[in-house]
Motif scaffolding. Sequence first.
Motif, mmCIF file in Angstrom:
data_model
loop_
_atom_site.group_PDB
_atom_site.id
_atom_site.type_symbol
_atom_site.label_atom_id
_atom_site.label_comp_id
_atom_site.label_asym_id
_atom_site.label_seq_id
_atom_site.Cartn_x
_atom_site.Cartn_y
_atom_site.Cartn_z
ATOM 1 N N LYS A 1 11.559 -19.874 -4.938
ATOM 2 C CA LYS A 1 12.220 -21.182 -4.826
ATOM 3 C C LYS A 1 13.730 -21.005 -4.665
ATOM 4 C CE LYS A 1 9.013 -24.267 -7.190
ATOM 5 N NZ LYS A 1 8.787 -25.109 -8.377
ATOM 6 N N TYR A 2 14.307 -20.110 -5.450
ATOM 7 C CA TYR A 2 15.747 -19.853 -5.350
ATOM 8 C C TYR A 2 16.103 -19.363 -3.950
ATOM 9 C CZ TYR A 2 20.240 -17.592 -5.839
ATOM 10 O OH TYR A 2 21.541 -17.197 -5.642
ATOM 11 N N MET A 3 15.349 -18.397 -3.461
ATOM 12 C CA MET A 3 15.656 -17.823 -2.142
ATOM 13 C C MET A 3 15.479 -18.847 -1.022
ATOM 14 S SD MET A 3 16.752 -14.747 -2.634
ATOM 15 C CE MET A 3 16.464 -13.666 -1.238
ATOM 16 N N THR A 4 14.523 -19.754 -1.167
ATOM 17 C CA THR A 4 14.294 -20.781 -0.150
ATOM 18 C C THR A 4 15.301 -21.926 -0.285
ATOM 19 O OG1 THR A 4 11.932 -20.258 -0.067
ATOM 20 C CG2 THR A 4 12.600 -22.393 0.803
ATOM 21 N N ASN A 5 15.499 -22.435 -1.492
ATOM 22 C CA ASN A 5 16.332 -23.620 -1.686
ATOM 23 C C ASN A 5 17.823 -23.331 -1.739
ATOM 24 O OD1 ASN A 5 13.980 -25.179 -1.808
ATOM 25 N ND2 ASN A 5 13.832 -24.973 -4.017
ATOM 26 N N GLN A 6 18.205 -22.207 -2.320
ATOM 27 C CA GLN A 6 19.627 -21.901 -2.477
ATOM 28 C C GLN A 6 20.162 -20.981 -1.383
ATOM 29 O OE1 GLN A 6 21.338 -23.575 -4.888
ATOM 30 N NE2 GLN A 6 19.357 -24.538 -5.222
ATOM 31 N N VAL A 7 19.430 -19.920 -1.092
ATOM 32 C CA VAL A 7 19.887 -18.953 -0.090
ATOM 33 C C VAL A 7 19.466 -19.396 1.315
ATOM 34 C CG1 VAL A 7 19.929 -16.493 0.538
ATOM 35 C CG2 VAL A 7 19.737 -17.146 -1.851
ATOM 36 N N LYS A 8 18.509 -20.311 1.379
ATOM 37 C CA LYS A 8 18.036 -20.896 2.642
ATOM 38 C C LYS A 8 17.257 -19.895 3.492
ATOM 39 C CE LYS A 8 20.059 -24.768 1.635
ATOM 40 N NZ LYS A 8 19.322 -25.711 0.845
ATOM 41 N N PHE A 9 16.540 -18.985 2.833
ATOM 42 C CA PHE A 9 15.635 -18.089 3.536
ATOM 43 C C PHE A 9 14.358 -18.854 3.851
ATOM 44 C CE2 PHE A 9 16.898 -13.453 2.331
ATOM 45 C CZ PHE A 9 18.136 -13.651 2.896
ATOM 46 N N HIS B 1 7.830 -12.491 5.554
ATOM 47 C CA HIS B 1 9.025 -12.890 4.814
ATOM 48 C C HIS B 1 10.281 -12.740 5.658
ATOM 49 C CE1 HIS B 1 10.203 -8.668 4.054
ATOM 50 N NE2 HIS B 1 8.897 -8.462 4.039
ATOM 51 N N ASP B 2 11.297 -13.416 5.233
ATOM 52 C CA ASP B 2 12.597 -13.409 5.897
ATOM 53 C C ASP B 2 13.224 -12.030 5.725
ATOM 54 O OD1 ASP B 2 15.138 -14.181 6.906
ATOM 55 O OD2 ASP B 2 14.812 -16.214 6.153
ATOM 56 N N MET B 3 13.604 -11.427 6.826
ATOM 57 C CA MET B 3 14.204 -10.089 6.784
ATOM 58 C C MET B 3 15.729 -10.130 6.907
ATOM 59 S SD MET B 3 11.934 -7.720 6.301
ATOM 60 C CE MET B 3 12.823 -6.284 6.882
ATOM 61 N N ARG B 4 16.290 -11.322 6.935
ATOM 62 C CA ARG B 4 17.745 -11.421 7.069
ATOM 63 C C ARG B 4 18.441 -11.035 5.764
ATOM 64 N NH1 ARG B 4 18.636 -17.443 8.553
ATOM 65 N NH2 ARG B 4 17.069 -17.584 6.909
ATOM 66 N N THR B 5 19.717 -10.780 5.889
ATOM 67 C CA THR B 5 20.594 -10.566 4.750
ATOM 68 C C THR B 5 21.620 -11.687 4.781
ATOM 69 O OG1 THR B 5 20.304 -8.163 4.812
ATOM 70 C CG2 THR B 5 22.299 -8.992 3.745
ATOM 71 N N ASP C 1 34.111 -5.224 -5.744
ATOM 72 C CA ASP C 1 34.139 -6.648 -5.393
ATOM 73 C C ASP C 1 32.952 -7.053 -4.537
ATOM 74 O OD1 ASP C 1 36.550 -7.122 -6.728
ATOM 75 O OD2 ASP C 1 37.740 -6.552 -4.977
ATOM 76 N N LEU C 2 32.205 -6.087 -4.019
ATOM 77 C CA LEU C 2 31.044 -6.378 -3.188
ATOM 78 C C LEU C 2 29.780 -5.959 -3.935
ATOM 79 C CD1 LEU C 2 30.000 -7.408 -0.452
ATOM 80 C CD2 LEU C 2 30.170 -5.057 0.390
ATOM 81 N N GLN C 3 28.970 -6.939 -4.265
ATOM 82 C CA GLN C 3 27.724 -6.694 -4.984
ATOM 83 C C GLN C 3 26.545 -6.876 -4.031
ATOM 84 O OE1 GLN C 3 27.677 -5.888 -8.470
ATOM 85 N NE2 GLN C 3 29.843 -5.621 -7.992
ATOM 86 N N PHE C 4 25.461 -6.186 -4.305
ATOM 87 C CA PHE C 4 24.236 -6.267 -3.518
ATOM 88 C C PHE C 4 23.123 -6.751 -4.439
ATOM 89 C CE2 PHE C 4 26.974 -3.475 -1.309
ATOM 90 C CZ PHE C 4 26.591 -3.456 0.017
ATOM 91 N N LEU C 5 22.387 -7.772 -3.997
ATOM 92 C CA LEU C 5 21.255 -8.295 -4.752
ATOM 93 C C LEU C 5 20.027 -8.253 -3.867
ATOM 94 C CD1 LEU C 5 22.839 -11.516 -6.313
ATOM 95 C CD2 LEU C 5 22.631 -9.269 -7.361
ATOM 96 N N SER C 6 19.011 -7.536 -4.297
ATOM 97 C CA SER C 6 17.732 -7.486 -3.584
ATOM 98 C C SER C 6 16.678 -8.077 -4.508
ATOM 99 C CB SER C 6 17.377 -6.052 -3.198
ATOM 100 O OG SER C 6 18.283 -5.560 -2.238
ATOM 101 N N PHE C 7 16.161 -9.238 -4.127
ATOM 102 C CA PHE C 7 15.167 -9.959 -4.919
ATOM 103 C C PHE C 7 13.765 -9.587 -4.460
ATOM 104 C CE2 PHE C 7 18.865 -12.654 -5.430
ATOM 105 C CZ PHE C 7 18.752 -13.130 -6.732
ATOM 106 N N SER C 8 12.914 -9.227 -5.397
ATOM 107 C CA SER C 8 11.536 -8.928 -5.044
ATOM 108 C C SER C 8 10.783 -10.215 -4.725
ATOM 109 C CB SER C 8 10.807 -8.210 -6.171
ATOM 110 O OG SER C 8 9.433 -8.094 -5.835
ATOM 111 N N LEU C 9 10.134 -10.251 -3.572
ATOM 112 C CA LEU C 9 9.302 -11.406 -3.234
ATOM 113 C C LEU C 9 7.896 -11.224 -3.790
ATOM 114 C CD1 LEU C 9 7.148 -10.808 -0.670
ATOM 115 C CD2 LEU C 9 9.311 -10.506 0.477
#
Length: 149
Positions: A76-84, A104-108, A32-40
């Motif tokens: 754009k997704y990480m900035t606009n949707q995830v708010k990084f 870059h944003d180092m938060r999770t 039930d817990l997924q991890f997504l790491s997006f390459s910048l």
Amino acid sequence: MLISYVFSRCPRGCAGNQAELGSLRDQFPSSDLQFLSFSLDAEHDTPETLAKFIANHGIDDTNWWFLTGDQEGIRKYMTNQVKFEPVREQKPEERLSETDLYIHDMRTALVDHKGHIRGYYELMSPQNGDVYREKLEKDIQQLLAEVKE
């Protein structure tokens, strides 16, 4: 789901951040817990490059997706949707090495099953990393309990 940035050539904290996430993945092996790491750095981080990064860092990628693709679209997704914070170019005079290209944003981000962001966690914070880790563990437990209800 836990969402983060990854940058395979990062000389600063990406490998450490991914190690923290790996520890959490081991602690919470639920499907039930997924991890997504997006390459910048999608122009460099091909699927093959990310596979080498995963292997070189001993990452168990069960329930963990390392994603690459259209660099501008991902950012754009990480900035606009995830708010990084938006990715910025590292000034040449401030680079630690020739691969130190981005700030870059180092938060999770913890995102629930409805797509709502539950919180941001600075796991690599020198002063408060343990506090963020403890808070994230509690928030994951709460989220997993909600999913089961």
